[in-house]
Design a protein around this motif. Structure first.
Motif, short mmCIF file in Angstrom:
data_model
loop_
_atom_site.label_atom_id
_atom_site.label_comp_id
_atom_site.label_asym_id
_atom_site.label_seq_id
_atom_site.Cartn_x
_atom_site.Cartn_y
_atom_site.Cartn_z
N PHE A 13 30.30 39.21 38.55
CA PHE A 13 31.14 38.83 39.68
C PHE A 13 31.33 40.06 40.56
N GLN A 14 31.61 39.83 41.83
CA GLN A 14 31.90 40.96 42.71
C GLN A 14 33.01 40.60 43.69
N TYR A 15 33.76 41.62 44.07
CA TYR A 15 34.81 41.47 45.06
C TYR A 15 34.20 41.63 46.45
N LEU A 16 34.66 40.83 47.37
CA LEU A 16 34.25 40.95 48.77
C LEU A 16 35.49 41.23 49.61
N PHE A 17 35.34 42.10 50.59
CA PHE A 17 36.41 42.43 51.52
C PHE A 17 35.89 42.13 52.92
N LEU B 118 41.39 32.67 43.38
CA LEU B 118 42.72 32.86 42.77
C LEU B 118 42.68 33.02 41.25
N PRO B 119 42.01 32.13 40.50
CA PRO B 119 42.04 32.27 39.04
C PRO B 119 41.41 33.57 38.54
N TYR B 120 40.43 34.10 39.26
CA TYR B 120 39.76 35.32 38.85
C TYR B 120 40.58 36.57 39.13
N MET B 121 41.56 36.45 40.02
CA MET B 121 42.32 37.62 40.45
C MET B 121 43.76 37.63 40.00
N GLU B 122 44.19 36.61 39.27
CA GLU B 122 45.59 36.51 38.86
C GLU B 122 46.05 37.76 38.13
N GLY B 123 47.13 38.35 38.60
CA GLY B 123 47.71 39.53 37.97
C GLY B 123 47.08 40.84 38.40
N ILE C 87 40.47 47.49 42.73
CA ILE C 87 41.21 46.36 42.16
C ILE C 87 41.29 46.54 40.66
N SER C 88 42.52 46.56 40.15
CA SER C 88 42.75 46.59 38.70
C SER C 88 42.99 45.15 38.28
N ASN C 89 42.04 44.59 37.56
CA ASN C 89 42.08 43.18 37.19
C ASN C 89 42.25 43.06 35.69
N PRO C 90 43.36 42.46 35.23
CA PRO C 90 43.59 42.35 33.78
C PRO C 90 42.62 41.40 33.08
N HIS C 91 41.90 40.58 33.85
CA HIS C 91 40.95 39.63 33.25
C HIS C 91 39.55 40.23 33.10
N THR D 106 33.37 47.41 42.42
CA THR D 106 33.46 46.12 43.10
C THR D 106 32.83 44.99 42.29
N SER D 107 32.26 45.31 41.14
CA SER D 107 31.61 44.31 40.30
C SER D 107 32.30 44.31 38.93
N PHE D 108 32.47 43.10 38.37
CA PHE D 108 33.17 42.99 37.09
C PHE D 108 32.69 41.78 36.32
N SER D 109 33.01 41.73 35.03
CA SER D 109 32.72 40.57 34.21
C SER D 109 34.00 40.15 33.49
N ILE D 110 34.02 38.89 33.11
CA ILE D 110 35.20 38.33 32.44
C ILE D 110 34.79 37.89 31.05
#
Length: 117
Positions: free
Chosen positions: A48-52, A79-84, A100-104, A113-117
């Motif tokens: 996944f990646q964040y877009l601005f 929204l569900p990917y970024m909660e918290g 972005i600090s993402n707890p998920h 800018t790229s992450f996995s869940i």
């Protein structure tokens, strides 16, 4: 300054003072009514990646976060990917960037800018 004092509360995404200041500066150079859209899409080196994006259009189901003149939109799919999560702006020896600090997120790449869940 404590973290509680520097974050605008939202159940999905919080903005630090530093992020709000930078967003406000970016938006000041854009046409009136500009907002920052933060979204998540498939891709990037971790899945996944964040877009601005700067936009002037708001969808009916967007989450709108406002802090000190900075306006951030998050679409309903993201929204569900970024909660918290916490959006910060960092200025260090390596450079300037939004983080972005993402707890998920179970893993992220070096670019931030790229992450996995």
């Amino acid at each position: 300054m404590t973290v509680a004092n520097e974050i605008a509360d939202s159940t999905v995404l919080t903005l630090t003072d530093s992020a709000a200041r930078r967003i406000k500066r970016v938006l000041a150079k854009e046409p009136e009514g500009a907002m920052l859209r933060v979204s998540v899409e498939g891709g990037g080196c971790s899945g996944f990646q964040y877009l601005f994006d700067v936009t002037r259009s708001r969808n009916d189901d967007d989450l709108v976060i406002e802090k000190d003149g900075a306006v951030v939109l998050v679409d309903s799919i993201s929204l569900p990917y970024m909660e918290g999560s916490v959006l910060d702006f960092v200025d260090d020896l390596i450079g300037q960037s939004f983080k972005i600090s993402n707890p998920h997120a179970s893993a992220s790449c070096g670019c931030g800018t790229s992450f996995s869940i």
